[in-house]
Design an enzyme around this catalytic site. Structure first.
Site, mmCIF file in Angstrom:
data_model
loop_
_atom_site.group_PDB
_atom_site.id
_atom_site.type_symbol
_atom_site.label_atom_id
_atom_site.label_comp_id
_atom_site.label_asym_id
_atom_site.label_seq_id
_atom_site.Cartn_x
_atom_site.Cartn_y
_atom_site.Cartn_z
ATOM 1 N N CYS A 98 0.907 -1.281 0.064
ATOM 2 C CA CYS A 98 -0.028 0.135 -0.026
ATOM 3 C C CYS A 98 0.904 1.300 0.046
ATOM 4 O O CYS A 98 1.785 1.384 0.836
ATOM 5 C CB CYS A 98 -0.841 0.095 1.294
ATOM 6 S SG CYS A 98 -1.964 1.709 1.300
ATOM 7 N N GLU B 250 2.980 -5.999 8.693
ATOM 8 C CA GLU B 250 3.009 -4.433 8.225
ATOM 9 C C GLU B 250 4.284 -4.203 9.224
ATOM 10 O O GLU B 250 5.288 -3.265 8.825
ATOM 11 C CB GLU B 250 2.036 -3.766 8.461
ATOM 12 C CG GLU B 250 2.253 -2.187 7.868
ATOM 13 C CD GLU B 250 1.113 -1.199 8.532
ATOM 14 O OE1 GLU B 250 1.535 -0.087 8.539
ATOM 15 O OE2 GLU B 250 0.064 -1.612 8.346
ATOM 16 N N THR C 183 -0.114 1.360 10.095
ATOM 17 C CA THR C 183 -1.340 2.310 9.552
ATOM 18 C C THR C 183 -2.511 1.704 9.830
ATOM 19 O O THR C 183 -3.442 2.643 9.782
ATOM 20 C CB THR C 183 -1.208 2.258 7.785
ATOM 21 O OG1 THR C 183 -1.224 0.902 7.690
ATOM 22 C CG2 THR C 183 0.236 2.780 7.476
ATOM 23 N N SER D 129 -7.280 -9.643 10.278
ATOM 24 C CA SER D 129 -7.331 -8.373 9.755
ATOM 25 C C SER D 129 -7.231 -7.635 11.031
ATOM 26 O O SER D 129 -8.120 -7.440 11.823
ATOM 27 C CB SER D 129 -8.665 -8.102 9.196
ATOM 28 O OG SER D 129 -8.840 -6.725 8.716
ATOM 29 N N ASN E 299 -7.296 -4.036 11.048
ATOM 30 C CA ASN E 299 -8.267 -2.832 10.918
ATOM 31 C C ASN E 299 -9.542 -3.286 11.344
ATOM 32 O O ASN E 299 -10.564 -2.820 11.622
ATOM 33 C CB ASN E 299 -8.252 -2.103 9.579
ATOM 34 C CG ASN E 299 -8.629 -2.881 8.532
ATOM 35 O OD1 ASN E 299 -9.974 -2.627 8.187
ATOM 36 N ND2 ASN E 299 -8.131 -3.689 7.673
ATOM 37 N N SER F 32 -10.374 -4.740 4.111
ATOM 38 C CA SER F 32 -10.141 -5.718 3.375
ATOM 39 C C SER F 32 -11.187 -6.688 2.948
ATOM 40 O O SER F 32 -11.092 -7.810 2.481
ATOM 41 C CB SER F 32 -8.979 -6.743 4.065
ATOM 42 O OG SER F 32 -9.174 -6.910 5.444
#
Length: 317
Positions: free
Chosen positions: A96, A126, A169, A227, A229, A271
Site C-alpha cells: 500500500c 506490516e 497504519t 485483519s 483494521n 479488506s
C-alpha cells in the site's frame, strides 16, 4: 428488527490496488503466480484468488526460480527485497502506498542514524516490513504497543534528543493517540510524521463505527480475524458499550447475537469485499426477520492508487 449499514466500509484504495495487481498478473502471465503472504487479510478474497491460480507463500524460498512473486499490501523488509533481487525473481509490489510512506520515514531516519520508535502490534506483517527498513548500526529501532511499553524505553534509548516515531497504519486511532501522548511525556524532544500515519480508510471506518455504535444494540463487523483494521472496529464498538462480533463467513453468525436486540449495526474492514458484506446482510436478515437494510450516510472516499505500469497495458508477444 432494524439493520443499519455503516458508511464508509469495506475495500480501501490500497486493498483494491493489491487485489488488482494479483488479478492482472494472473491475466497477463497466467498461473501460477506466487504471492508472499496473504495479499490482504481476508479469507474470502484469498480463497477466490487461489481458485484462479495464485499460490500464497510465507517465505521467498518457497517460490521456485524464474517465477513471478507479488509482495502483499502489508509491505516487506529490505532483506526480502534484496533476496528477490539476488534470485532474479520478477517482482510486482502490492505494498500500500500509505505503508510505503511509513517505510520512507523509517529509511530517512535510519540514514540520519536517528533512533525510531514504531507503534504497532508484534508479529503483524506490516510491522515486520516496517522494522525491516531500518539499517543504522549506531541508532536503533524499537517496537511499542501500549503506553506502558514506553516507560521501558527509558533504559534503552541512547539519545532522547534525536528520536523519531512512526506507527502501523491500521491501528486504533484512540490507542495510538494514547501511546503518542506518553512518548511525548517521556521524550519531550521526540519527532513524528507531519501527518498521522493512521491511514484515511482506518480513520474513516472507525469514525463511522463511532457514529453508529450509539444507535444500535449490537455491531457485526465483516472481516477476518487476522485483519488488524477489522479487529480494531470490533474493539471500538465494544469500547463504546456496544457488543461486537467479527465474522467473514455467513454460516458463523449465531442467532443468539441478536436475542433481545432491536437494532443491528453492520460495517466492514478495509479488506472485506462488498460481495461478502451482502452475503452477511442476507444471513442477518434471514435470522432476524428483517426485510430491508438502511444505509447510513458517511464520508465519501475517492482515493485511487494505480497498479504498476507493467500491469496496466495488455502485453503482446
Amino acid at each position: 428488527m432494524k439493520i443499519l449499514l455503516a458508511n464508509p466500509r469495506g475495500f480501501c484504495a490500497g486493498v483494491d490496488r493489491a487485489i488488482s495487481i494479483v488479478e492482472r498478473a494472473l491475466e497477463l502471465y497466467q498461473p501460477p503466480i506466487y504471492v508472499r503472504h496473504e495479499v490482504v487479510h481476508n479469507r474470502f478474497v484469498v480463497e477466490g484468488l487461489k481458485q484462479r491460480g495464485a499460490i500464497f507463500v510465507e517465505e521467498l524460498h518457497e517460490v521456485p526460480d524464474n517465477n513471478i512473486v507479488i509482495f502483499s499490501a502489508h509491505g516487506v523488509s529490505q532483506a526480502v527485497r534484496q533476496e528477490a533481487k539476488q534470485r532474479d525473481l520478477t517482482v510486482f509490489d502490492a505494498t500500500c502506498p500509505l505503508v510505503t510512506k511509513v517505510h520512507m520515514e523509517v529509511a530517512r531516519a535510519s540514514r540520519r542514524n536517528m533512533e525510531v520508535v514504531l507503534i504497532g502490534h508484534a508479529g503483524h506483517p506490516e510491522v515486520e516490513g516496517t522494522m525491516g527498513q531500518y539499517s543504522s548500526e549506531t541508532g536503533g529501532m524499537y517496537l511499542v504497543e501500549t503506553p506502558a511499553d514506553v516507560e521501558k524505553l527509558k533504559a534503552i534509548v541512547k539519545d532522547p534528543s534525536d528520536l523519531h516515531y512512526v506507527s502501523q497504519t491500521t491501528l486504533s486511532v484512540d490507542e495510538t493517540a494514547d501511546v503518542i501522548e506518553e512518548l511525548r511525556r517521556v521524550f519531550p524532544d521526540i519527532q513524528g510524521p507531519r501527518k498521522d500515519d493512521i491511514c484515511y480508510a482506518t480513520q474513516n471506518r472507525q469514525d463511522a463505527v463511532r457514529e453508529l455504535a450509539g444507535d444500535v444494540d449490537v455491531m457485526v463487523v465483516v472481516g477476518s480475524k487476522n485483519s488488524s483494521n477489522s479487529t480494531r472496529l470490533k474493539e471500538l464498538a465494544e469500547k463504546l458499550g456496544t457488543p461486537g462480533y467479527l465474522t467473514d463467513c455467513p454460516e458463523d453468525i449465531k442467532p443468539e447475537w441478536f436475542e433481545g436486540k432491536t437494532k443491528v449495526g453492520v460495517t466492514a474492514g478495509a479488506s472485506a469485499p462488498e460481495e461478502l458484506v451482502n452475503q452477511i446482510l442476507e444471513r442477518i436478515k434471514e435470522l432476524v426477520g428483517a426485510r430491508s437494510v438502511d444505509e447510513v450516510l458517511g464520508r465519501e472516499e475517492n482515493m485511487f492508487f494505480e497498479v504498476p505500469k507493467e500491469l496496466q497495458i495488455k502485453q503482446v508477444d
